[in-house]
Design a protein around this motif. Structure first.
Motif, PDB file in Angstrom:
ATOM      1  N   LEU A  57      28.011  15.347  25.709  1.00 43.77           N
ATOM      2  CA  LEU A  57      27.330  16.622  25.940  1.00 43.77           C
ATOM      3  C   LEU A  57      26.508  16.579  27.223  1.00 43.77           C
ATOM      4  N   ILE A  58      25.828  15.495  27.452  1.00 45.48           N
ATOM      5  CA  ILE A  58      25.048  15.337  28.683  1.00 45.48           C
ATOM      6  C   ILE A  58      25.978  15.374  29.892  1.00 45.48           C
ATOM      7  N   ASP A  59      27.134  14.720  29.791  1.00 46.78           N
ATOM      8  CA  ASP A  59      28.113  14.753  30.886  1.00 46.78           C
ATOM      9  C   ASP A  59      28.560  16.187  31.181  1.00 46.78           C
ATOM     10  N   LEU A  60      28.792  16.961  30.132  1.00 53.60           N
ATOM     11  CA  LEU A  60      29.196  18.360  30.287  1.00 53.60           C
ATOM     12  C   LEU A  60      28.106  19.161  31.013  1.00 53.60           C
ATOM     13  N   ALA A  61      26.867  18.925  30.639  1.00 54.25           N
ATOM     14  CA  ALA A  61      25.745  19.628  31.272  1.00 54.25           C
ATOM     15  C   ALA A  61      25.590  19.207  32.734  1.00 54.25           C
ATOM     16  N   GLN A  62      25.704  17.917  32.992  1.00 60.63           N
ATOM     17  CA  GLN A  62      25.564  17.442  34.369  1.00 60.63           C
ATOM     18  C   GLN A  62      26.683  17.949  35.271  1.00 60.63           C
ATOM     19  N   ALA A  63      27.848  18.203  34.695  1.00 62.69           N
ATOM     20  CA  ALA A  63      28.969  18.762  35.455  1.00 62.69           C
ATOM     21  C   ALA A  63      28.844  20.278  35.600  1.00 62.69           C
ATOM     22  N   ARG A  64      27.757  20.843  35.050  1.00 55.82           N
ATOM     23  CA  ARG A  64      27.468  22.273  35.107  1.00 55.82           C
ATOM     24  C   ARG A  64      28.560  23.126  34.457  1.00 55.82           C
ATOM     25  N   LYS A  65      29.140  22.575  33.389  1.00 54.83           N
ATOM     26  CA  LYS A  65      30.150  23.319  32.642  1.00 54.83           C
ATOM     27  C   LYS A  65      29.522  24.113  31.509  1.00 54.83           C
ATOM     28  N   ILE A  66      28.227  23.889  31.273  1.00 60.41           N
ATOM     29  CA  ILE A  66      27.477  24.682  30.298  1.00 60.41           C
ATOM     30  C   ILE A  66      26.130  25.048  30.903  1.00 60.41           C
ATOM     31  N   ASP A  67      25.559  26.109  30.359  1.00 60.90           N
ATOM     32  CA  ASP A  67      24.246  26.571  30.814  1.00 60.90           C
ATOM     33  C   ASP A  67      23.136  26.220  29.834  1.00 60.90           C
ATOM     34  N   ALA A  68      23.511  25.928  28.587  1.00 58.58           N
ATOM     35  CA  ALA A  68      22.502  25.663  27.560  1.00 58.58           C
ATOM     36  C   ALA A  68      23.049  24.699  26.518  1.00 58.58           C
ATOM     37  N   ILE A  69      22.146  23.937  25.930  1.00 61.89           N
ATOM     38  CA  ILE A  69      22.443  23.076  24.796  1.00 61.89           C
ATOM     39  C   ILE A  69      21.659  23.636  23.615  1.00 61.89           C
ATOM     40  N   LEU A  70      22.357  23.915  22.523  1.00 61.73           N
ATOM     41  CA  LEU A  70      21.715  24.475  21.348  1.00 61.73           C
ATOM     42  C   LEU A  70      21.581  23.401  20.267  1.00 61.73           C
ATOM     43  N   VAL A  71      20.357  23.187  19.787  1.00 65.82           N
ATOM     44  CA  VAL A  71      20.086  22.271  18.680  1.00 65.82           C
ATOM     45  C   VAL A  71      19.199  22.992  17.679  1.00 65.82           C
ATOM     46  N   SER A  72      19.317  22.646  16.418  1.00 62.78           N
ATOM     47  CA  SER A  72      18.564  23.350  15.384  1.00 62.78           C
ATOM     48  C   SER A  72      17.074  23.013  15.425  1.00 62.78           C
ATOM     49  N   GLU A  73      16.753  21.794  15.822  1.00 58.83           N
ATOM     50  CA  GLU A  73      15.353  21.403  16.000  1.00 58.83           C
ATOM     51  C   GLU A  73      15.331  20.177  16.910  1.00 58.83           C
ATOM     52  N   LEU A  74      14.222  19.947  17.555  1.00 60.25           N
ATOM     53  CA  LEU A  74      14.129  18.879  18.553  1.00 60.25           C
ATOM     54  C   LEU A  74      14.444  17.512  17.973  1.00 60.25           C
ATOM     55  N   SER A  75      14.121  17.275  16.698  1.00 57.26           N
ATOM     56  CA  SER A  75      14.388  15.970  16.092  1.00 57.26           C
ATOM     57  C   SER A  75      15.889  15.680  15.979  1.00 57.26           C
ATOM     58  N   ARG A  76      16.734  16.705  16.029  1.00 57.21           N
ATOM     59  CA  ARG A  76      18.183  16.474  15.998  1.00 57.21           C
ATOM     60  C   ARG A  76      18.644  15.885  17.325  1.00 57.21           C
ATOM     61  N   TRP A  77      17.970  16.217  18.413  1.00 52.51           N
ATOM     62  CA  TRP A  77      18.316  15.669  19.727  1.00 52.51           C
ATOM     63  C   TRP A  77      17.891  14.216  19.826  1.00 52.51           C
ATOM     64  N   GLY A  78      16.690  13.899  19.334  1.00 56.52           N
ATOM     65  CA  GLY A  78      16.216  12.523  19.351  1.00 56.52           C
ATOM     66  C   GLY A  78      14.830  12.408  18.756  1.00 56.52           C
ATOM     67  N   ARG A  79      14.489  11.216  18.333  1.00 57.83           N
ATOM     68  CA  ARG A  79      13.202  10.996  17.686  1.00 57.83           C
ATOM     69  C   ARG A  79      12.080  10.659  18.653  1.00 57.83           C
ATOM     70  N   SER A  80      12.389   9.965  19.736  1.00 62.95           N
ATOM     71  CA  SER A  80      11.334   9.579  20.684  1.00 62.95           C
ATOM     72  C   SER A  80      11.515  10.348  21.983  1.00 62.95           C
ATOM     73  N   THR A  81      11.024  11.587  22.002  1.00 58.52           N
ATOM     74  CA  THR A  81      11.239  12.423  23.190  1.00 58.52           C
ATOM     75  C   THR A  81      10.033  12.369  24.099  1.00 58.52           C
TER      76      THR A  81
END
Length: 81
Positions: A57-81
């Motif tokens: 997903l990060i690769d997709l964002a860095q390649a500018r193939k998406i404009d947004a990443i949707l997550v239900s809550e920040l803890s789903r992305w990672g615990r130590s932000t």
């Protein structure tokens, strides 16, 4: 034209399901005018930094193939932000 988005759903254990997160985020995207171009689902601890689907997903964002990443809550992305 709406913005392109990718959905990221994560659960911690194999007895859990990502489906509720995906369903809610898909509905959110529709209401917000986002075009969902990819859905990434993962079963992994939120403390691990090297999660394969999140990396894609990060690769997709860095390649500018998406404009947004949707997550239900920040803890789903990672615990130590």
């Amino acid at each position: 034209m709406g913005q392109r988005a990718a959905i990221y759903a994560r659960v911690s254990t194999s007895d859990q399901s990502c489906e509720r997160q995906v369903s809610e985020l898909t509905a959110f995207a529709e209401r917000g005018g986002y075009e969902v171009v990819a859905v990434f689902k993962e079963t992994a601890s939120g403390t691990k930094a090297n999660r394969a689907e999140r990396g894609k997903l990060i690769d997709l964002a860095q390649a500018r193939k998406i404009d947004a990443i949707l997550v239900s809550e920040l803890s789903r992305w990672g615990r130590s932000t």
